[in-house]
Design a protein around this motif. Structure first.
Motif, short mmCIF file in Angstrom:
data_model
loop_
_atom_site.label_atom_id
_atom_site.label_comp_id
_atom_site.label_asym_id
_atom_site.label_seq_id
_atom_site.Cartn_x
_atom_site.Cartn_y
_atom_site.Cartn_z
N GLU A 65 0.82 -1.20 0.00
CA GLU A 65 0.00 0.00 0.00
C GLU A 65 0.86 1.26 0.00
N ARG A 95 2.02 1.65 -3.55
CA ARG A 95 0.89 2.05 -4.40
C ARG A 95 0.55 3.51 -4.18
N HIS A 96 0.52 3.91 -2.91
CA HIS A 96 0.17 5.29 -2.58
C HIS A 96 1.24 6.25 -3.11
N GLU A 127 0.63 6.72 -6.78
CA GLU A 127 -0.59 7.47 -7.02
C GLU A 127 -0.41 8.95 -6.72
N ARG A 128 0.24 9.25 -5.60
CA ARG A 128 0.38 10.66 -5.19
C ARG A 128 1.48 11.39 -5.97
N ASP A 160 3.19 10.18 -8.88
CA ASP A 160 3.32 9.81 -10.29
C ASP A 160 4.74 9.36 -10.61
N THR A 218 -1.71 7.20 3.66
CA THR A 218 -3.02 6.62 3.38
C THR A 218 -4.06 7.09 4.39
#
Length: 392
Positions: free
Chosen positions: A9, A12-13, A16-17, A19, A72
């Motif tokens: 996670e 992944r975060h 996502e945040r 790029d 998160t």
């Protein structure tokens, strides 16, 4: 969230945040404190251990001298130029979201050691350390951040120095007047062992717990009653300890023995004396626990855990009805010992329970909470585990 999924996670975060992909991931554990509460900031003794629940951070580097932190648990990332951290902490810390002060405070504490090597960073955090349960989710954030930043900046700092950076972040960047126990446990933890820590010298001794061989589990009973170290009750207790040390003309309550308590009682008001008595007797209980673990094993320490809770309930007055209910119900259901853990005013209790009695204790505590009209507690076991590390 299991530990592997928390690591995934975080990555992944990060993607996502920011790029981008991180250059690595690090993690640090929360901690449970077997015994020794409110002794750390009195230069005393504690016996914590790292737990299997960890905070993970994914890190990437930047070329613009900016540090960004995301989690998160928060909607927005927080961004500060490294050069501005000195202006923000401690005087303008309220401008920063509280959760972000922990990792940004660690970076601020490490910048002087890095000098020109302090380059911009992106950090994304994910955690499975229960928040507000007295298991030091804050030290897990600090330990993960300190490990990641120190490795990335190439700092030649040992784990004690990184723990000090975490404590400075918590004290000055967050504004919580805590000691260094949590950070030291998170950095120095070892599997199936506790850390016997002298909070004055920071000398740390690994103490085998022997829970596995003895067929014991340490059960955490999270009451769900939230607390915050930055609120008044903790600071008031610390001020009372400092007042007591001043009355006794000693540098800290670490320098007061159980034999000194009779004289102390004649010199101070009742509240101050009871605060002092808790710290002095708790220091002795920590040393007794280490000795008994070595001489008799973990099944013999139950009465010390119970005495610790009674002292925190009656002398330090930091328990709440939910914690008292958890301790009493666990003991009646067969726990060898139990006590509240953490700073108090909520959070969790721990119970030392034979392996085959965990369900019985769980059921008894849950029933006692229901009978008292309390919210359903969260109950789980913790395993003494390794400290902060780079994972990938």
């Amino acid at each position: 969230m299991t530990p592997p999924s928390a690591a995934a996670e975080a990555r992944r975060h990060f993607a996502e945040r920011f790029d981008a992909q991180p250059v690595g991931t690090w993690s640090a554990p929360g901690r449970a404190n077997l015994i020794g509460e409110h002794t750390d900031y009195n230069d005393g003794f504690v016996l914590p251990f790292a737990i299997q629940h960890r905070t993970h951070v994914a890190l990437g580097t930047r070329d613009d001298g900016v540090i960004r932190v995301a989690s998160t648990f928060a909607d927005d990332a927080v961004e500060v130029p490294l050069a501005d951290l000195d202006a923000v902490f401690p005087d303008r810390r309220e401008e920063i979201a509280e959760w972000a002060r922990y990792p940004l405070g660690v970076a601020w504490a490490l910048v002087p050691a890095a000098g020109p090597a302090a380059r911009g960073l992106d950090l994304a955090f994910a955690s499975n350390v229960p928040v507000g349960a007295g298991l030091s989710s804050s030290a897990a954030i600090e330990g993960a951040a300190a490990s990641a930043i120190a490795d990335t900046w190439g700092l030649d700092l040992d784990r004690v120095a990184l723990a000090r950076a975490g404590r400075r972040a918590e004290n000055e960047a967050v504004g919580a007047p805590t000691g260094i126990m949590d950070q030291m446990a998170s950095m120095l933890g070892r599997a199936d062992a506790a850390i016997f820590l002298d909070c004055r010298s920071l000398e740390a001794q690994v103490v085998d717990l022997g829970f596995r061989a003895a067929g014991l589990e340490l059960v955490v009973i999270d009451t769900g009653v939230s607390h915050s170290h930055a609120t008044g009750g903790y600071g008031e207790r610390r001020a009372a300890c400092e007042r007591g040390a001043a009355i006794l003309a000693v540098p800290a309550l670490r320098d007061v023995s159980v034999d000194d308590l009779a004289r102390a009682e004649t010199l101070m008001d009742d509240v101050t004396f009871r605060r002092v008595r808790h710290v002095v007797t708790e220091n002795q209980r920590v040393r007794d626990t280490v000795r008994i673990l070595a001489e008799q094993g973990p099944r013999a320490i139950g009465d010390l855990l119970l005495a610790s809770h009674a002292s925190m309930r009656d002398d330090f007055e930091i328990s709440v009805p939910e914690l008292d209910t958890a301790v009493d119900a666990a003991r009646e259901a067969g726990a060898l010992g139990a006590r509240m853990t953490g700073g108090g005013f909520g959070g969790a209790a721990i119970a030392l329970v034979p392996h085959d009695g965990v369900q019985r204790v769980t059921d008894a505590v849950t029933a006692a909470f229901e009978a008292s009209g309390f919210a359903v507690p969260t109950i789980f076991t913790v395993t003494p585990s390794d400290g902060a590390a780079r994972d990938a």
